[in-house]
Each structure stands twice: as structure tokens, then as C-alpha cells.
Design an enzyme around this catalytic site. Structure first.
Site, mmCIF file in Angstrom:
data_model
loop_
_atom_site.group_PDB
_atom_site.id
_atom_site.type_symbol
_atom_site.label_atom_id
_atom_site.label_comp_id
_atom_site.label_asym_id
_atom_site.label_seq_id
_atom_site.Cartn_x
_atom_site.Cartn_y
_atom_site.Cartn_z
ATOM 1 N N SER A 190 66.155 21.815 46.073
ATOM 2 C CA SER A 190 66.720 21.646 47.410
ATOM 3 C C SER A 190 67.200 22.938 48.045
ATOM 4 O O SER A 190 67.392 23.008 49.263
ATOM 5 C CB SER A 190 67.883 20.643 47.366
ATOM 6 O OG SER A 190 68.931 21.131 46.549
ATOM 7 N N ALA A 223 72.385 33.230 26.447
ATOM 8 C CA ALA A 223 71.932 32.745 25.146
ATOM 9 C C ALA A 223 71.084 31.483 25.292
ATOM 10 O O ALA A 223 70.080 31.306 24.597
ATOM 11 C CB ALA A 223 73.136 32.478 24.244
ATOM 12 N N SER A 227 65.780 33.594 32.508
ATOM 13 C CA SER A 227 66.567 34.594 33.241
ATOM 14 C C SER A 227 66.373 35.963 32.615
ATOM 15 O O SER A 227 66.137 36.078 31.405
ATOM 16 C CB SER A 227 68.047 34.213 33.189
ATOM 17 O OG SER A 227 68.848 35.264 33.720
ATOM 18 N N ILE A 272 69.255 37.803 41.821
ATOM 19 C CA ILE A 272 68.727 37.372 43.110
ATOM 20 C C ILE A 272 69.883 37.063 44.060
ATOM 21 O O ILE A 272 70.906 36.507 43.656
ATOM 22 C CB ILE A 272 67.851 36.106 42.954
ATOM 23 C CG1 ILE A 272 66.780 36.301 41.868
ATOM 24 C CG2 ILE A 272 67.204 35.730 44.278
ATOM 25 C CD1 ILE A 272 65.729 37.317 42.199
ATOM 26 N N ASN A 284 63.683 23.920 36.716
ATOM 27 C CA ASN A 284 64.401 24.974 37.429
ATOM 28 C C ASN A 284 65.893 24.708 37.590
ATOM 29 O O ASN A 284 66.680 25.650 37.680
ATOM 30 C CB ASN A 284 63.775 25.155 38.813
ATOM 31 C CG ASN A 284 64.653 25.969 39.735
ATOM 32 O OD1 ASN A 284 64.818 27.178 39.560
ATOM 33 N ND2 ASN A 284 65.249 25.309 40.724
ATOM 34 N N TYR A 307 75.232 31.351 29.181
ATOM 35 C CA TYR A 307 74.040 31.205 30.027
ATOM 36 C C TYR A 307 72.875 32.024 29.475
ATOM 37 O O TYR A 307 71.753 31.522 29.323
ATOM 38 C CB TYR A 307 74.387 31.647 31.448
ATOM 39 C CG TYR A 307 73.238 31.611 32.419
ATOM 40 C CD1 TYR A 307 72.891 30.427 33.072
ATOM 41 C CD2 TYR A 307 72.501 32.764 32.707
ATOM 42 C CE1 TYR A 307 71.842 30.393 33.972
ATOM 43 C CE2 TYR A 307 71.451 32.736 33.602
ATOM 44 C CZ TYR A 307 71.124 31.547 34.229
ATOM 45 O OH TYR A 307 70.073 31.520 35.117
ATOM 46 N N LYS A 352 69.287 30.696 27.910
ATOM 47 C CA LYS A 352 68.000 31.081 28.482
ATOM 48 C C LYS A 352 67.099 31.736 27.435
ATOM 49 O O LYS A 352 65.874 31.588 27.476
ATOM 50 C CB LYS A 352 68.210 32.013 29.674
ATOM 51 C CG LYS A 352 68.804 31.318 30.902
ATOM 52 C CD LYS A 352 67.975 30.125 31.341
ATOM 53 C CE LYS A 352 68.447 29.553 32.676
ATOM 54 N NZ LYS A 352 67.656 28.368 33.091
#
Length: 283
Positions: free
Chosen positions: A43, A190, A175, A221, A125, A188, A192
Site C-alpha cells: 500500500s 539478524a 535488507s 531508502i 515485502n 531486524y 533479514k
């Protein structure tokens, strides 16, 4: 003019010449449905760009949203302007107990909106960013991140395997933080890294069905991810920029095209790969 002879279909192609085809083959040839990609978290941000770029490749799209239904419907409207069909469904990827209901909703939508039984591509995602030092990370935060970024990905993929077409594909979003580090993203990053590993296992196990599985790993980003830290904090933005070889911070539209590529025949021999899309961050 077509007619059936003992389970075969005869099609007139020139004068009195007929092409004889098995009935089931003819039915397949009559199908003109587009391939369908399911993109979670589609979205806004990176997911929105993935959805738009994938539709631009000629695929129909199902996106999921957690709570921002209006934003999701706007993405659906943009996709329809491109000339593809799209639908938005609610999904909380942290809630594994709700995946069976989501699958039922998805199957109903596929049948009613797309005249299809299966999807062709799954893009995992959906995610959130929480910046907390290791010393301050609570078990609650750890579990939330784990449920969204690993457990939810694992079990959503598992649930949808039987409605994922052979010869299709899965794109797991990882990531750059699985390769390099930034303070506050230990859990986060770890998780990924775990996604990078899971991708290889999936590629191995699903390969006999012709299903390709790859990871796309964005660098920093400028989106609202993590509270918009990279986008809104000028000091952080400048620091990140200095770490990137291309001398700028990434934008959402730097990522979607790579995901869309992996959902096409152009990527038919790309499998079990980790593709970092970071502009050369921290090289």
C-alpha cells in the site's frame, strides 16, 4: 469454426484444412489471463513501487495492507489505470493464526476477480522498522519483529505453496543491514540475514516445481520506514549518503523495478540469489 471429435478439437485454419488438438490443450490456449503477483505490504513505500512496476510489466496484482485501506485502494486505482487488474486484501503478517482465513479470502478473490485458481508470484515485502539498542530491546519488540520478518514470511509461503503455480517465483525482501550494520537494528538485521538463508533453502526445495526463489536486499531508502528516520532526519540522511558509492540516498522507485524483473521470464534463470540494491552502500 471449431468442432469436437472424440475428445479432440478441430480448428479450421485455411479453407478446408483443420488443425487437430487435444481438448485440454485447446482449453489452455483459449486462456488469456495474465499472470498474477501477490505483494504483501503493497500500500505504500517500497511495496507500492513494487506493485506499480510489476503491473507495468503486464501482471495483475493482489496487494495486502495492514491498516491503511484507503492508501491500498489508491494503489489499486493506479494499477487499473495502467491497464491491469488489482485488488487489495487486509493481512497482518505478524498473526500466523490468521493466515488460513487470509488464504480463503485470497482464493475467493482470485476466482471472483481474476477468474483464476492460483497466483504466479509471491513477494514477501511487508515489514516494519524499530530502532532500539540491544540493551534496550524488550522481548515484546523482539517477538513482534520476528513474527513479521521471519515467522510470518515462512508460514505465509508455506500456506500458499499449493496455490502457487509451477514455474512461478518467490521474492523475499531482505535488507542491506544483513550485510553491514547500523546501531539499533540488531534484531531486524539478524532476521533479514535469516531471510537470506531461508531463500536458499526454498530455492532448493521448490526447484523441482520450477519455482525460482530470490532475495532483494534494499539499502537505506527515503521512505516512512522506521518512522521516516532516513527521509526526515537531515543528519542521518547525510551520513547515509556519504556511505553510498553513487552519492545519494535511495528512493522507493530504485527498488520496485528489480522486484518486477524477477517476476518476468527475463529472470527465468535467476535463482537462489541475494540481489542487493543499495547503490553500493558501505563497500
Amino acid at each position: 469454426m471449431n468442432f469436437t471429435i472424440f475428445g479432440l478439437i478441430a480448428s479450421k485454419i485455411q479453407g478446408s484444412t483443420y488443425l487437430i488438438l487435444p481438448l485440454n490443450l485447446k482449453l489452455k490456449m483459449m486462456s488469456t489471463g495474465k499472470k498474477i503477483a501477490l505483494i504483501t505490504g503493497g500500500s505504500r513505500g517500497l511495496g507500492k513501487d513494487m506493485a506499480l512496476k510489476t503491473a507495468a510489466k503486464g501482471l495483475d496484482v493482489v496487494i495486502t495492507y495492514h491498516s491503511k485501506k484507503e492508501e491500498a485502494e489508491r494503489v489499486v486505482a493506479e494499477i487499473k489505470k495502467i491497464g491491469c487488474h488489482a485488488v487489495a486484501l487486509q493481512l497482518d503478517t505478524a498473526n500466523v493464526s490468521g493466515l488460513d482465513e487470509f488464504k480463503r479470502n485470497l482464493q475467493q478473490v482470485l476466482q471472483s476477480e481474476f477468474k483464476a485458481e492460483n497466483i504466479d508470484f509471491l513477494v514477501n515485502n511487508a515489514g516494519i522498522g524499530i530502532n532500539q539498542p540491544i540493551a534496550e530491546t524488550s522481548e515484546e519488540t523482539f517477538d513482534l519483529l520476528t513474527n513479521i520478518h521471519f515467522k510470518g514470511v515462512f508460514f505465509l509461503t508455506q500456506r500458499l505453496l499449493d496455490i502457487l503455480n509451477d514455474g512461478g517465483g518467490i521474492v523475499n525482501i531482505s535488507s542491506g543491514l544483513a550485510r553491514f550494520t547500523m546501531p539499533g537494528y540488531s534484531v531486524y538485521g539478524a532476521l533479514k540475514a535469516g531471510i537470506d538463508s531461508l531463500t536458499r533453502y526454498e530455492a532448493k526445495e521448490f526447484g523441482k516445481r520450477g519455482i525460482r526463489v530470490n532475495t532483494v536486499a534494499p539499502g537505506a531508502i527515503e521512505t516512512d520506514f522506521g518512522g521516516g528516520l532516513v527521509r526526515d532526519n537531515k543528519q542521518v540522511n547525510q551520513h547515509v549518503k556519504q556511505s553510498i558509492a553513487l552519492d545519494r540516498v535511495g528512493q522507493a522507485d530504485d527498488i520496485g523495478g528489480v522486484v518486477a524483473f524477477l517476476c518476468t521470464e527475463d529472470a527465468k534463470w535467476v535463482n537462489a540469489q541475494r540481489i542487493e540494491v543499495s547503490g553500493g552502500q558501505n563497500i
